[in-house]
Design a protein around this motif. Sequence first.
Motif: not given
Length: 268
Positions: A58-74
């Motif tokens: 929940s935390i990292v998804y929220t950070l992603e929504q706010r632009g503070y985190a991003t993810r790379t899919v491998v």
Amino acid sequence: MAMTAQKDPVVQGKGDRPASPAVDRALTVLEKLVGAEEGLTLTALARATEIPLATCASIVYTLEQRGYATRTVVGRSHFWRPTLRLYDLAAPLIRQEDLSEVAQPHLRALADELRMPAHIGVLDGTSVVYVAKAAPPGFIQFDTYPGKVSPFNLTALGRAIAAYLPDAELEPLVGTLVAGTGPKAPRSGARAFRTQLAKVRQVGYALEDEEEQADIACLAAPIFDAEGRVSGSIGVTGFSRDLTGPKLAYAVDLVVRHGREISTKRGF
């Protein structure tokens, strides 16, 4: 009308417990992401922070929504990293801190030479905030202090900054002009204010004389950063009678020179 200051309630955790566990967990996740040398999976992040997997997600998804985190899919794995938006969040504080520190000897020199309090101002929305001050010794002290907030258009500090803003940044500010209450306060209007700013650019400094308060005047010059953007201003406040004629010319020379020297130190 007298205003009564209201104090915010003080909330404290018990012992080592944080006052807000949710905020504590979010900051823990963010700090772990920043400190990691490479992206982390949710499983690795939950293990490293000792935060339940569902909460961590929940935390990292929220950070992603706010632009503070991003993810790379491998494949089937998602690796999370922080983004440079964190820098954008901290940059204004860094600039203010650096500006105040660099300006201190210049403020002291101005205050000692002109026998007037000297200030550094930065723009915060439609207000100018005094972030640093040096005052001369004496019984007469002006009501200026670090942290003071004033309408940007009623101070020389604010005008010296506004005059060099890109039009896209100036336009919304022009619609928020505050009328002065001093004896020389002009009628507030966008066209007249833009004309005033054009004069500031022409002469290189801003002057406010008995527009905000009777008998008080202030003088300021812009400060620029390494990218050539206006980042603040330096100025002095005194009695109106002390900022006229030859005294004004002398003060202008000093304030403008110190503004240029601070700008040079900051890479301009």
